[in-house]
Design an enzyme around this catalytic site. Structure first.
Site, PDB file in Angstrom:
ATOM      1  N   CYS A   2       0.652  -1.172   0.046  1.00 21.90           N
ATOM      2  CA  CYS A   2      -0.160   0.073  -0.281  1.00 21.90           C
ATOM      3  C   CYS A   2       1.132   1.374  -0.274  1.00 21.90           C
ATOM      4  O   CYS A   2       1.799   1.526   0.340  1.00 21.90           O
ATOM      5  CB  CYS A   2      -1.459  -0.132   1.359  1.00 21.90           C
ATOM      6  N   ARG A  27       3.362   0.143  -5.745  1.00 22.68           N
ATOM      7  CA  ARG A  27       2.920  -0.331  -3.942  1.00 22.68           C
ATOM      8  C   ARG A  27       2.010  -1.365  -4.285  1.00 22.68           C
ATOM      9  O   ARG A  27       1.785  -1.934  -2.878  1.00 22.68           O
ATOM     10  CB  ARG A  27       3.109   0.751  -2.854  1.00 22.68           C
ATOM     11  N   TRP A  75      -2.882  -2.744  -1.421  1.00 19.70           N
ATOM     12  CA  TRP A  75      -3.075  -3.887  -1.523  1.00 19.70           C
ATOM     13  C   TRP A  75      -2.945  -4.637  -0.772  1.00 19.70           C
ATOM     14  O   TRP A  75      -3.232  -4.733   0.316  1.00 19.70           O
ATOM     15  CB  TRP A  75      -0.915  -4.417  -1.744  1.00 19.70           C
ATOM     16  N   ASN A 101      -0.639   1.403   5.652  1.00 21.12           N
ATOM     17  CA  ASN A 101       0.412   0.293   4.822  1.00 21.12           C
ATOM     18  C   ASN A 101       0.486  -0.632   6.443  1.00 21.12           C
ATOM     19  O   ASN A 101       1.213  -0.348   6.572  1.00 21.12           O
ATOM     20  CB  ASN A 101       1.065   0.934   4.321  1.00 21.12           C
ATOM     21  N   GLY A 102       0.373  -1.558   5.984  1.00 19.26           N
ATOM     22  CA  GLY A 102       0.323  -3.076   7.242  1.00 19.26           C
ATOM     23  C   GLY A 102      -0.321  -3.746   7.491  1.00 19.26           C
ATOM     24  O   GLY A 102      -1.996  -3.634   6.716  1.00 19.26           O
ATOM     25  N   GLU A 488      15.619 -16.871 -12.636  1.00 15.54           N
ATOM     26  CA  GLU A 488      15.323 -15.107 -13.269  1.00 15.54           C
ATOM     27  C   GLU A 488      14.209 -15.011 -14.584  1.00 15.54           C
ATOM     28  O   GLU A 488      13.269 -13.968 -14.512  1.00 15.54           O
ATOM     29  CB  GLU A 488      16.266 -13.830 -12.901  1.00 15.54           C
ATOM     30  N   LYS A 492      10.590 -13.371 -14.604  1.00 12.61           N
ATOM     31  CA  LYS A 492      10.043 -12.430 -15.375  1.00 12.61           C
ATOM     32  C   LYS A 492       8.479 -12.122 -16.370  1.00 12.61           C
ATOM     33  O   LYS A 492       8.076 -11.918 -16.608  1.00 12.61           O
ATOM     34  CB  LYS A 492      11.413 -11.747 -16.200  1.00 12.61           C
ATOM     35  N   GLU A 495       5.769 -12.787 -13.979  1.00 10.96           N
ATOM     36  CA  GLU A 495       5.068 -12.482 -13.515  1.00 10.96           C
ATOM     37  C   GLU A 495       4.621 -11.335 -13.915  1.00 10.96           C
ATOM     38  O   GLU A 495       3.303 -11.074 -13.590  1.00 10.96           O
ATOM     39  CB  GLU A 495       5.817 -11.693 -11.938  1.00 10.96           C
ATOM     40  N   HIS A 511      15.839 -35.748 -15.453  1.00 12.51           N
ATOM     41  CA  HIS A 511      14.993 -36.441 -14.602  1.00 12.51           C
ATOM     42  C   HIS A 511      14.081 -35.769 -13.927  1.00 12.51           C
ATOM     43  O   HIS A 511      13.317 -35.735 -12.712  1.00 12.51           O
ATOM     44  CB  HIS A 511      16.348 -35.551 -12.855  1.00 12.51           C
ATOM     45  N   LYS A 610       5.438  -3.811  -5.853  1.00 12.91           N
ATOM     46  CA  LYS A 610       7.286  -3.762  -6.138  1.00 12.91           C
ATOM     47  C   LYS A 610       7.104  -3.985  -4.394  1.00 12.91           C
ATOM     48  O   LYS A 610       8.475  -5.123  -4.678  1.00 12.91           O
ATOM     49  CB  LYS A 610       7.703  -1.987  -5.822  1.00 12.91           C
TER      50      LYS A 610
HETATM   51  O1  M6R Z   1      12.970  -5.667  -2.488  1.00 15.41           O
HETATM   52  P1  M6R Z   1      12.938  -6.925  -2.506  1.00 15.41           P
HETATM   53  O2  M6R Z   1      14.378  -6.514  -3.640  1.00 15.41           O
HETATM   54  O3  M6R Z   1      13.999  -6.912  -1.125  1.00 15.41           O
HETATM   55  O4  M6R Z   1      11.941  -7.476  -3.377  1.00 15.41           O
HETATM   56  C1  M6R Z   1      12.012  -9.057  -3.396  1.00 15.41           C
HETATM   57  C2  M6R Z   1      10.679  -9.457  -4.598  1.00 15.41           C
HETATM   58  O5  M6R Z   1       9.617  -9.203  -3.673  1.00 15.41           O
HETATM   59  C3  M6R Z   1      11.067  -9.153  -5.803  1.00 15.41           C
HETATM   60  O6  M6R Z   1      12.449  -8.907  -6.374  1.00 15.41           O
HETATM   61  C4  M6R Z   1      10.716  -9.323  -6.725  1.00 15.41           C
HETATM   62  O7  M6R Z   1      10.377 -11.151  -6.552  1.00 15.41           O
HETATM   63  C5  M6R Z   1      10.391  -8.965  -8.042  1.00 15.41           C
HETATM   64  N1  M6R Z   1       9.016  -8.249  -8.428  1.00 15.41           N
HETATM   65  C6  M6R Z   1      10.886  -9.777  -8.892  1.00 15.41           C
HETATM   66  O8  M6R Z   1      10.330  -9.023 -10.361  1.00 15.41           O
END
Ligand code: M6R
Length: 615
Positions: A2, A27, A75, A101-102, A488, A492, A495, A511, A610
């Site tokens: 949030c 956020r 969020w 937020n929390g 990674e 990408k 997500e 395997h 984020k």
């Molecule tokens: O801010 P952080 O690097 O701690 O965040 C970790 C993950 O939440 C972040 O890398 C997330 O997986 C991204 N959306 C990936 O693109």
């Protein structure tokens, strides 16, 4: 997660809050809302959806004047994303309004208690419970808003960044934080409140970051007063000068923040090693490492803790640390580490990696490691973030603000910082010769220019993307340094395009995952010339014999893979240890183009935010 924004001063609050919420939408973007005080009445407008939906709705619902207001982009945690659960929430009397937020973990018992005393609730949120608790305390104890907030927060278990307003006492906003970030922009006779500094960067460069367990009463025309929530003691405000500028948080002509951030990587990597990598003197200078060299050199092992993309950067670092500095490394998901009673001693060095510096699991894992006596080193992007403050020492990545939810430049700059540390330790431990050290410094300095070259594959990758945009599954394979890059690449794609994707070590394919291969399965293989090349070529053959479609990332000049793969994407040659900084570029571009072609919201993918400041 949030995002929260507030304004109290002499300007119209509405445009500041709306623009600020747009900047904080990374956020969370399940719903948005605003509360404005026009001098007489408190007007609230809120809606499910994005800030643009809020703009549309508030156009019809409220007059937009008033120089005091609070706003929120959500969020969802407690309660589905709908209009009623959106913030701000008003108290039963309608006098108080809150944004939060929390998570208030004990909201259920507090709610039952309040219901037994006649309070009613419209939403399913924990936040509506908190604002009524504050109202209840205010009435019962006959105290002012600030005191009521303080007493109420001492009854609460959980995490919060809040801003509270009382319409019977205009000219004042009360804020508080525990576990969620909160910044105050200090202008001339005006204050800005926000989850980060981006909403007020064009108005003031002076910011105060509230610490955990602190609250502040912000009064128009007065100094800000900060107090400890627990014992009411006064805290001297520390005003920092912000280094961020407006251009950094704008799209700069790119269609999406993600694309801008992908293209920023040459600059970001250069900024990360600037002043630290001194090639001519053949030294690496990093104050956080230098000051704690003994701890690093005496360490039995290094434990890396992180989440998501940052965890992938940690996996790359595992290969680099063990190769260069011969220190055993373990890489852990912070979310697992924090709950499994890990064996940690004073001889462990823990490296916590986080772009935002706010990830709740990483923060909790750091606290656990510290409580067991380990030395904790942070690698963060956001200056002054909670993790940067909580760790014993650290190094910033200097990537600049990353706004796209999908992490790109954070990944490559994290690897750059970790590589610098590994090289520095290698020299200090004598596990690398001075000639190799010089060679690696030279090579690392060339990476930004090689990334620029790697970015030239953009149009070619876009053409490849057209062929695979309707895929339902994808497999990513890599070995050694490029196994984490396969993970990674898969993250990408899933997500931002919602295509199911898996990353695997290439040799593990036989395997299990090989059973998935058929003529509809695209397999993205990283097959750089120095990384177990022949073995990976054999894996490609195995996939081809089962009719899988191969998209191979190869070193320029490759011939063998070209003959078998359906598509090849060439990247410049480099030392194998640095290849993840290059191989990741086409994978970022591939997921970006596929997501755009599928009409997905690239910068704000569904269900995500984020910075993940909740468990
Ligand atoms: O801010 P952080 O690097 O701690 O965040 C970790 C993950 O939440 C972040 O890398 C997330 O997986 C991204 N959306 C990936 O693109």
């Amino acid at each position: 997660m949030c995002g929260i924004v507030g304004y109290i001063g002499h300007r119209e609050a509405y445009p500041i809050i709306i623009e600020g919420l747009k900047r904080l939408e990374y956020r969370g973007y399940d719903s948005a809302g605003i509360a404005l005080f026009d001098g007489n009445s408190l007007k609230i407008s809120k809606t499910k959806g994005k800030v643009s939906d809020l703009e549309e709705r508030s156009e019809k619902e409220i007059t937009k004047n008033g120089s005091l207001g609070i706003g929120h982009t959500r969020w969802a945690t407690h309660g589905v994303p709908n209009d009623v659960n959106s913030h701000p929430h008003a108290s039963n009397s309608g006098d108080l309004a809150i944004i939060h937020n929390g998570i208030i973990e004990n909201y259920d018992s507090l709610k039952k208690e309040l219901i037994s005393r006649g309070y009613t609730f419209q939403s399913d949120t924990d936040t509506e419970v908190l604002i009524n608790l504050i109202e209840d305390v205010k009435k019962k104890e006959n105290v002012k808003l600030g005191k009521a907030v303080q007493i109420a927060l001492n009854q609460v278990i959980g995490a919060y960044a809040i801003a509270v307003f009382d319409k019977s006492k205009p000219g004042e906003v009360v804020i508080a934080r525990l576990g969620s970030p909160l910044a105050v922009g200090v202008g001339e006779d005006e204050f800005f409140i926000a989850s980060d500094a981006s909403p007020f960067i064009e108005y003031t460069k002076n910011a105060i970051y509230l610490e955990d367990e602190e609250m502040a009463i912000i009064r128009l025309g007065k100094e800000i007063k900060i107090r400890k929530i627990i014992d009411d003691s006064l805290v001297d405000p520390y005003v920092q000068e912000l280094q961020m500028n407006l251009e950094e948080i704008e799209k700069g002509g790119y269609e999406h923040f993600m694309l801008k951030e992908i293209h920023e990587q040459p600059r970001a990597i250069r900024d990360t090693y600037r002043g630290r990598l001194l090639r001519d003197e053949a030294i690496i200078k990093m104050a956080g490492v230098e000051d704690n060299m003994k701890k690093f050199l005496n360490a039995d092992r290094i434990i890396i803790i992180a989440c998501g993309t940052s965890w992938h950067a940690g996996l790359v670092a595992e290969y680099i640390f063990e190769e260069f500095s011969r220190i055993p490394v373990e890489v852990e998901y912070a979310s697992e580490f924090r709950y499994r009673n890990p064996v940690i001693t004073e001889k462990d060095v823990v490296i916590a990696i986080s772009q935002s510096g706010e990830t709740a699991d990483t923060l909790a894992a750091i606290k656990l490691a510290k409580s067991k006596g380990a030395f904790v080193f942070g690698v963060c992007n956001v200056v002054g973030s909670s993790i940067a403050r909580e760790t014993d020492a650290g190094a910033y990545t200097h990537a600049g603000p990353e706004i796209g939810v999908a992490s790109t430049k954070a990944f490559t700059t994290q690897i750059t910082v970790l590589t610098l540390i590994a090289l520095r330790l290698a020299r200090a431990k004598g596990t690398m010769s001075s000639s190799d050290f010089r060679l690696y410094l030279q090579e690392l300095e060339l990476i930004p220019q090689k990334v620029e070259q790697a970015l030239k594959v953009d149009e070619h990758v876009k053409q490849i993307a057209k062929e695979y945009l309707l895929s339902t599954n994808c497999l990513y394979l890599g070995r050694g340094y490029n196994f984490p890059v396969a993970l990674e690449g898969a993250l990408k794609l899933k997500e931002i395009s919602y295509i199911h994707a898996e990353g695997y070590p290439a040799a593990e394919m036989k395997h299990g995952p090989i059973a998935l291969i058929d003529d509809r399965m695209p397999v993205i293989v990283i097959a750089t010339s120095k990384g177990h090349y022949e073995k990976v070529v054999s894996n490609i053959q195995e996939i081809k014999s089962r009719k899988g479609k191969i998209i191979a990332v190869v070193t320029e000049g490759d011939t063998a893979v070209k003959e078998i793969a359906d598509h090849v994407i060439e990247i410049p040659d480099s030392e194998e240890a640095f290849s993840p900084l290059l191989t990741t570029i086409p994978l970022q571009l591939l997921s970006y183009h596929i997501a755009v072609m599928r009409n997905c919201n690239v910068d704000q993918p569904r269900n995500l935010a984020k910075s993940v400041t909740v468990e």
